[in-house]
Design an enzyme around this catalytic site. Sequence first.
Site, mmCIF file in Angstrom:
data_model
loop_
_atom_site.group_PDB
_atom_site.id
_atom_site.type_symbol
_atom_site.label_atom_id
_atom_site.label_comp_id
_atom_site.label_asym_id
_atom_site.label_seq_id
_atom_site.Cartn_x
_atom_site.Cartn_y
_atom_site.Cartn_z
ATOM 1 N N GLN A 10 0.622 -0.918 -0.093
ATOM 2 C CA GLN A 10 0.335 -0.317 0.236
ATOM 3 C C GLN A 10 1.372 1.397 0.159
ATOM 4 O OE1 GLN A 10 -3.487 -0.889 2.578
ATOM 5 N NE2 GLN A 10 -3.790 1.204 2.309
ATOM 6 N N SER A 89 3.877 -5.950 2.841
ATOM 7 C CA SER A 89 2.655 -6.415 3.309
ATOM 8 C C SER A 89 1.392 -7.056 2.200
ATOM 9 C CB SER A 89 2.384 -5.015 3.687
ATOM 10 O OG SER A 89 1.730 -5.308 5.060
ATOM 11 N N LEU A 90 1.707 -6.184 2.147
ATOM 12 C CA LEU A 90 0.371 -6.285 0.914
ATOM 13 C C LEU A 90 0.428 -7.527 -0.703
ATOM 14 C CD1 LEU A 90 -2.489 -6.364 -0.956
ATOM 15 C CD2 LEU A 90 -2.007 -4.410 -1.684
ATOM 16 N N ARG A 114 -9.028 -8.942 2.623
ATOM 17 C CA ARG A 114 -8.023 -8.746 3.890
ATOM 18 C C ARG A 114 -8.245 -6.804 4.082
ATOM 19 N NH1 ARG A 114 -2.848 -5.913 3.337
ATOM 20 N NH2 ARG A 114 -1.241 -7.621 4.739
ATOM 21 N N HIS A 196 -0.929 -3.996 10.837
ATOM 22 C CA HIS A 196 0.517 -4.947 11.812
ATOM 23 C C HIS A 196 0.926 -4.561 13.145
ATOM 24 C CE1 HIS A 196 1.663 -6.248 7.504
ATOM 25 N NE2 HIS A 196 1.717 -4.962 7.102
ATOM 26 N N GLN A 245 0.544 -12.473 9.383
ATOM 27 C CA GLN A 245 1.713 -10.528 8.825
ATOM 28 C C GLN A 245 0.570 -9.945 9.375
ATOM 29 O OE1 GLN A 245 -0.057 -9.878 5.386
ATOM 30 N NE2 GLN A 245 1.280 -9.555 4.513
#
Length: 296
Positions: A10, A89-90, A114, A196, A245
């Site tokens: 992101q 991440s993503l 998500r 996170h 995650q």
Amino acid sequence: MKTAYVFPGQGAQFVGMGQDLYNSNEDCKALFEQANDILGFRITDLMFSGTDEDLKQTNVTQPAIFLHSVILAIALGDGFKPAMVAGHSLGEFSALVAAGALSFEDGLKLVAQRANAMQKACELQPSTMAAILGLEDEVVENICKQVDDVVVAANYNCPGQLVISGSIAGVDKACALLTEAGAKRALKLNVGGAFHSPLMEPARVELQAAIEATEIKAPICPIYQNVDAKPHTDPAEIKANLIAQLTGAVRWTQTIQHILADGAEAFVEVGPGNVLQGLVKKVDRKVPTSAAQIGG
């Protein structure tokens, strides 16, 4: 040459992203149209000609970056020969689809779920993140532990750049202490919530069932996952790490260090922007980095 392919998260989005892919060939166009059907809205309209504000909505941002990355990897065809992959991440979901561990449809559905789960978690409690520049990771970790509100080290982006995440009070207190400890900058980020961090627990619980119900196969090469920065090919391990995650840290610095130690000779960033190339260079300025391009 041993090439690592890395996939952004992101923040890499921009208006017009993916339009060149849509126009380049019928296969890419078909995948974008399939995505519009799966999502139930024309994300392509927002990607190609929406506003910056449209693209900042989590339920748009995450699928948009995923689509740009995955369709670009598919468009590379035989040119996509990864020795290893990783995603920030993503981007871990994009990497898994590109490496054949997840189907395009399943990957997109999980990313949409998500994004919605994270959005709901953000609305439950006001929370935020901040970038801390110029301190050792250990100093940041220790100061976060001293704060009596929720605040943790969330993104280990590169040496000297660590993002913290937590409640607004927790992040504010940590920023003040970190500035006192000598941080060059403690910069609050314009994000919707504490990604996170433990505050994403409701999203983790919601996504866990969806991930467990999704088929994950062994990827064509090792994927270095965010939570432990280590290479994985076992589908059960990959699933467990994907679930962890959302509340775990993105150990990107350690991921790049491990990929380099395992013999990567070049990095190719697949998706919008060039943030990851910059982060790789902060770990090793000599390693060649480039952006994936069709026909390039």
